[in-house]
Design a protein around this motif. Structure first.
Motif, mmCIF file in Angstrom:
data_model
loop_
_atom_site.group_PDB
_atom_site.id
_atom_site.type_symbol
_atom_site.label_atom_id
_atom_site.label_comp_id
_atom_site.label_asym_id
_atom_site.label_seq_id
_atom_site.Cartn_x
_atom_site.Cartn_y
_atom_site.Cartn_z
ATOM 1 N N ARG A 92 2.040 2.416 -14.529
ATOM 2 C CA ARG A 92 1.889 3.380 -13.453
ATOM 3 C C ARG A 92 2.952 4.462 -13.527
ATOM 4 N NH1 ARG A 92 3.186 -0.554 -8.377
ATOM 5 N NH2 ARG A 92 5.371 -0.917 -8.757
ATOM 6 N N PHE A 93 2.611 5.626 -13.024
ATOM 7 C CA PHE A 93 3.510 6.772 -13.070
ATOM 8 C C PHE A 93 3.777 7.266 -11.674
ATOM 9 C CE2 PHE A 93 0.895 6.715 -16.847
ATOM 10 C CZ PHE A 93 1.868 6.689 -17.826
ATOM 11 N N TRP A 94 5.012 7.622 -11.440
ATOM 12 C CA TRP A 94 5.433 8.190 -10.157
ATOM 13 C C TRP A 94 4.794 9.557 -9.995
ATOM 14 C CZ3 TRP A 94 7.911 6.911 -5.790
ATOM 15 C CH2 TRP A 94 8.407 7.938 -4.989
ATOM 16 N N VAL A 95 4.095 9.777 -8.927
ATOM 17 C CA VAL A 95 3.523 11.109 -8.693
ATOM 18 C C VAL A 95 4.006 11.691 -7.365
ATOM 19 C CG1 VAL A 95 1.450 10.794 -10.073
ATOM 20 C CG2 VAL A 95 1.434 10.169 -7.657
ATOM 21 N N GLY A 96 4.909 10.984 -6.697
ATOM 22 C CA GLY A 96 5.425 11.496 -5.430
ATOM 23 C C GLY A 96 4.342 11.609 -4.382
ATOM 24 N N THR A 97 4.298 12.715 -3.706
ATOM 25 C CA THR A 97 3.363 12.860 -2.591
ATOM 26 C C THR A 97 2.072 13.584 -3.001
ATOM 27 O OG1 THR A 97 4.501 14.879 -1.960
ATOM 28 C CG2 THR A 97 5.171 12.863 -0.832
ATOM 29 N N GLU A 98 1.801 13.583 -4.314
ATOM 30 C CA GLU A 98 0.646 14.342 -4.800
ATOM 31 C C GLU A 98 -0.656 13.909 -4.144
ATOM 32 O OE1 GLU A 98 -1.578 14.640 -8.967
ATOM 33 O OE2 GLU A 98 0.584 14.935 -9.129
ATOM 34 N N ALA A 133 -2.918 6.011 -0.618
ATOM 35 C CA ALA A 133 -2.438 7.125 0.205
ATOM 36 C C ALA A 133 -3.320 7.295 1.433
ATOM 37 C CB ALA A 133 -2.422 8.410 -0.625
ATOM 38 N N ARG A 134 -4.631 7.178 1.210
ATOM 39 C CA ARG A 134 -5.576 7.272 2.326
ATOM 40 C C ARG A 134 -5.314 6.162 3.358
ATOM 41 N NH1 ARG A 134 -10.302 10.272 2.600
ATOM 42 N NH2 ARG A 134 -10.437 11.081 0.496
ATOM 43 N N SER A 135 -5.090 4.929 2.854
ATOM 44 C CA SER A 135 -4.814 3.811 3.751
ATOM 45 C C SER A 135 -3.582 4.090 4.598
ATOM 46 C CB SER A 135 -4.589 2.524 2.959
ATOM 47 O OG SER A 135 -5.715 2.215 2.196
ATOM 48 N N VAL A 136 -2.533 4.645 3.964
ATOM 49 C CA VAL A 136 -1.297 4.916 4.701
ATOM 50 C C VAL A 136 -1.569 5.959 5.784
ATOM 51 C CG1 VAL A 136 1.046 5.816 4.551
ATOM 52 C CG2 VAL A 136 0.186 4.294 2.778
ATOM 53 N N LEU A 137 -2.318 7.001 5.423
ATOM 54 C CA LEU A 137 -2.646 8.035 6.420
ATOM 55 C C LEU A 137 -3.395 7.407 7.594
ATOM 56 C CD1 LEU A 137 -3.766 11.084 4.254
ATOM 57 C CD2 LEU A 137 -1.705 10.862 5.638
ATOM 58 N N VAL A 177 0.833 -1.208 0.000
ATOM 59 C CA VAL A 177 0.000 0.000 0.000
ATOM 60 C C VAL A 177 0.867 1.258 0.000
ATOM 61 C CG1 VAL A 177 -1.463 1.354 1.521
ATOM 62 C CG2 VAL A 177 -2.100 -0.945 0.969
ATOM 63 N N ILE A 178 1.933 1.234 0.806
ATOM 64 C CA ILE A 178 2.815 2.399 0.848
ATOM 65 C C ILE A 178 3.413 2.631 -0.536
ATOM 66 C CG2 ILE A 178 4.959 3.320 1.834
ATOM 67 C CD1 ILE A 178 4.302 1.757 4.390
ATOM 68 N N ASN A 179 3.811 1.554 -1.195
ATOM 69 C CA ASN A 179 4.372 1.648 -2.539
ATOM 70 C C ASN A 179 3.362 2.267 -3.516
ATOM 71 O OD1 ASN A 179 5.942 1.282 -4.790
ATOM 72 N ND2 ASN A 179 5.399 -0.872 -5.029
ATOM 73 N N TYR A 180 2.134 1.752 -3.520
ATOM 74 C CA TYR A 180 1.104 2.263 -4.431
ATOM 75 C C TYR A 180 0.813 3.740 -4.212
ATOM 76 C CZ TYR A 180 -0.283 -2.457 -5.846
ATOM 77 O OH TYR A 180 -0.317 -3.717 -6.347
ATOM 78 N N SER A 181 0.952 4.176 -2.964
ATOM 79 C CA SER A 181 0.476 5.516 -2.639
ATOM 80 C C SER A 181 1.278 6.610 -3.335
ATOM 81 C CB SER A 181 0.497 5.723 -1.125
ATOM 82 O OG SER A 181 1.833 5.806 -0.672
ATOM 83 N N PHE A 182 2.422 6.239 -3.938
ATOM 84 C CA PHE A 182 3.221 7.252 -4.622
ATOM 85 C C PHE A 182 3.046 7.209 -6.133
ATOM 86 C CE2 PHE A 182 5.591 6.444 -0.644
ATOM 87 C CZ PHE A 182 5.506 7.719 -0.113
ATOM 88 N N PHE A 183 2.067 6.414 -6.603
ATOM 89 C CA PHE A 183 1.913 6.257 -8.049
ATOM 90 C C PHE A 183 0.510 6.616 -8.510
ATOM 91 C CE2 PHE A 183 5.510 3.525 -7.146
ATOM 92 C CZ PHE A 183 6.354 3.758 -8.211
ATOM 93 N N GLU A 184 0.450 7.037 -9.790
ATOM 94 C CA GLU A 184 -0.842 7.095 -10.484
ATOM 95 C C GLU A 184 -0.987 5.766 -11.200
ATOM 96 O OE1 GLU A 184 -3.952 7.971 -11.492
ATOM 97 O OE2 GLU A 184 -3.498 9.920 -12.401
ATOM 98 N N ILE A 185 -2.039 5.013 -10.902
ATOM 99 C CA ILE A 185 -2.149 3.662 -11.434
ATOM 100 C C ILE A 185 -3.439 3.516 -12.226
ATOM 101 C CG2 ILE A 185 -2.285 1.220 -10.823
ATOM 102 C CD1 ILE A 185 -0.802 1.969 -8.222
ATOM 103 N N PHE A 186 -3.323 3.236 -13.540
ATOM 104 C CA PHE A 186 -4.516 2.958 -14.339
ATOM 105 C C PHE A 186 -4.805 1.475 -14.296
ATOM 106 C CE2 PHE A 186 -2.680 6.805 -16.242
ATOM 107 C CZ PHE A 186 -3.709 7.668 -15.929
ATOM 108 N N ASN A 195 -9.673 3.571 -7.498
ATOM 109 C CA ASN A 195 -8.638 4.608 -7.465
ATOM 110 C C ASN A 195 -7.478 4.091 -6.624
ATOM 111 O OD1 ASN A 195 -10.250 6.403 -8.886
ATOM 112 N ND2 ASN A 195 -11.240 7.123 -7.008
ATOM 113 N N TYR A 196 -6.602 3.277 -7.256
ATOM 114 C CA TYR A 196 -5.544 2.628 -6.488
ATOM 115 C C TYR A 196 -4.690 3.623 -5.720
ATOM 116 C CZ TYR A 196 -6.406 -1.716 -8.979
ATOM 117 O OH TYR A 196 -6.981 -2.850 -9.481
ATOM 118 N N GLY A 197 -4.159 4.642 -6.445
ATOM 119 C CA GLY A 197 -3.225 5.586 -5.821
ATOM 120 C C GLY A 197 -3.833 6.313 -4.639
ATOM 121 N N PRO A 198 -4.938 7.070 -4.873
ATOM 122 C CA PRO A 198 -5.530 7.820 -3.757
ATOM 123 C C PRO A 198 -5.969 6.918 -2.608
ATOM 124 C CG PRO A 198 -6.427 8.575 -5.831
ATOM 125 C CD PRO A 198 -5.578 7.393 -6.153
ATOM 126 N N SER A 199 -6.543 5.743 -2.918
ATOM 127 C CA SER A 199 -6.997 4.891 -1.820
ATOM 128 C C SER A 199 -5.808 4.378 -1.027
ATOM 129 C CB SER A 199 -7.843 3.733 -2.341
ATOM 130 O OG SER A 199 -7.061 2.815 -3.047
#
Lengths: 269, 288
Positions: free
Chosen positions: B44-50, B259-263, B30-39, B253-257
């Motif tokens: 997937r694309f690196w989006v950092g902490t977006e 990031a939310r999970s990590v938070l 999950v931590i890994n996914y949270s830094f990517f935009e994933i279709f 929404n893999y990426g946003p979800s």
């Protein structure tokens, strides 16, 4: 003083009765509806008293299979959790080792992690392992919260046993594992039963993991109930299934009633 | 005194392995996914902490956070004292105590997805036991339109579902008090309040801490039970943190979800840390 000591028990009894009524009210509603025909059928008009809902469970192969699945995954979960939790609880109770406090923090953190946080990766991981849509996947996923709580309960039971027993056994030449097997296990048998009950309780009713891990097959009761909701929901049948789903737990609970709270006597690791 | 013995690790190793598989490994994913935009998972694309910036910066997140906090606080304020009181009311005799505990624990056996259904049918204005009585005491039949009433139902439901766990925990701790302590208190002429304050409460502390931990976290992240009552309504007044996450996951929404999970996991970790600190403090006080 004499007046005071006469009245509290009465107040206590009334308070307890009110709470028990409150606890039973939704269950009474459920039981009531489960004996009423809620969809019109050939034999019954809506609103008549009937055993049809319970017969409906018996005749529906999906529902029967769901009961089998629920019992299977809970038993598998208990068979994984308890043997792993006993040595861990023993270690936490009797030994201090490097990093034990941090490990305890990690276990607590996993117990309180909401399943919804881990649903996505667990689904992917279990797909790769080939254990989705089967009872094995749910049984393993539920270790996330059952394992820490089992260690906690068992630790309470083990700490209640005097340390002199360990020492006497070691002097007689028993190794730790043999001591656990021959002396400790019989001593904590009621603790193991209580642990099994709480594993059962938390696992039987859980739905988040159960939902994502069983999309096509291996559905437990809770998901089979979900599948009953639709355009025309037979709420009587839903309530009958819920009532039936509580029965194994109620029997277990009744059998364990005198031991239930014994695992929480000291409440710490 | 515990033995200092690092072979303890061997005994906890199986537990670590299993929790590593079902807990730690998914968490790292999950931590890994949270830094990517994933279709799809291969592209997937690196989006950092977006995603993090987006969530932290959104009013929706903080509104949900506030609602979940308020819900947890209300639940704790009711459940913990009620649990203690009921545990104190449980009869002393073995037969009655066992029966009472078993009956009180029944709500814990209901499948979680059925709990909202039970309460909705209980409050049904035509067929529900409470639903038919409530209008006489001023409860509106269209209570779903009112945020206050929806909150009251949710809290009543959670109190119904979980107070028995607090009761079981507290009763367990109360049974460890030797009868001699009560006799000593009676000789000193101590009233019920002083007995509670100086004999019963100290024994309850550790168990209460555990009860607060479990009840706080489970109510803070309430998911299955809360949504079906009123679909997060009216006007999002009962949208809690976990419901937001569930929506993200359902929309893939893999990426946003992630990031939310990590938070959310960071919140979990903070709470667990505060718990162990408080527990260590209680231990020191008891040792003195």
């Amino acid at each position: 003083m004499s007046a005071l000591s006469r009245y509290p028990p009465m107040i206590k009894r009334i308070g307890l009765m009110c709470f028990i009524i409150f606890a039973c009210l939704p269950l009474a509603q459920m039981t009531m509806i489960s004996f009423i025909a809620t969809l019109p059928t050939a034999e019954n008009a809506v609103g008549t008293a009937t055993f049809g809902n319970y017969l409906g469970i018996w005749t529906d192969p999906h529902l029967r299979a769901a009961f089998g699945n629920s019992i299977a995954y809970v038993l598998i979960n208990i068979c994984i959790t308890v043997p792993i939790a006993v040595p861990a609880a023993y270690a936490f109770s009797r030994m201090s080792f490097l990093g034990d406090k941090h490990l305890f923090l990690a276990f607590i953190a996993f117990r309180i992690t909401p399943p919804v946080v881990l649903t996505l990766p667990i689904f992917q991981l279990f797909s790769n392992l080939g254990i989705v849509n089967s009872v094995w996947g749910i049984a393993l996923a539920h270790c996330l919260f059952n394992l820490p709580i089992s260690i906690w309960i068992l630790q309470g039971f083990i700490s209640a046993i005097p340390k002199e027993m360990d020492e006497a056994a070691f002097l007689d030449g028993y190794s730790r594992p043999r001591f656990i097997w021959t002396f400790l296990l019989p001593q904590i048998s009621s603790g193991i039963a209580v642990t099994a009950f709480f594993c059962f309780m938390f696992s039987w009713v859980e739905v988040v993991f159960a939902r994502i891990l069983t999309t096509t097959n291996g559905k437990p009761i809770s998901m089979a109930i979900n599948a009953l909701f639709g355009f025309q929901t037979d709420i009587g049948l839903v309530m009958a299934v819920t009532f039936a789903s509580m029965m194994p737990g109620a029997v277990f609970l009744f059998a364990m009633r005198n031991h239930l709270s014994r695992g929480f006597r000291i409440g710490r690791i | 005194m515990k033995y200092h013995d690092n072979t303890g690790w061997l005994y906890v190793l199986p537990a670590i392995l299993v929790l590593g598989l079902v807990g730690l490994f998914p968490l790292i994913t999950v931590i890994n996914y949270s830094f990517f935009e994933i279709f799809i998972l291969d592209a997937r694309f690196w989006v950092g902490t977006e995603w993090y910036a987006q969530i932290i910066g959104s009013n929706r997140f903080w509104a949900s956070f506030g609602r979940s906090t308020l819900f947890s606080i209300l639940v704790l304020i009711i459940q913990i004292p009620l649990g203690i009181v009921i545990a104190l009311c449980i009869p002393r005799g073995k037969v009655w105590a066992g029966l009472t505990l078993a009956v009180i624990a029944l709500p814990l056996l209901v499948p979680w997805n059925m709990i909202p259904s039970l309460w909705l049918s209980l409050l049904n204005p035509e067929t529900g036991i409470l639903g038919r009585m409530m209008p006489h005491i001023g409860w509106p039949t269209d209570w779903k339109l009112s945020a206050t009433h929806t909150w009251m139902v949710l809290i009543a439901m959670d109190v119904w579902h979980w107070t028995s766990l607090v009761v079981i925990l507290c009763y367990g701790a109360l049974t460890t008090i030797p009868a001699a302590h009560y006799q000593a208190a009676a000789i000193d002429g101590a009233g019920p309040w002083r007995v509670f304050r100086f004999i019963q409460f100290p024994k309850l502390q550790h168990v209460l801490l555990m009860a607060v931990l479990l009840r706080f976290m489970d109510s803070f992240m309430i998911y299955t039970e809360a949504f079906p009552i009123n679909a997060g309504g009216p006007n999002g007044a009962t949208m809690f943190l976990a419901v937001d996450l569930g929506e993200d996951i359902k929309a893939f929404n893999y990426g946003p979800s992630a990031a939310r999970s990590v938070l959310y996991f960071l919140i979990v970790l903070t709470v667990a840390w505060a718990f162990t600190k408080t527990q260590a403090k209680l231990d020191r006080e008891h040792a003195q």
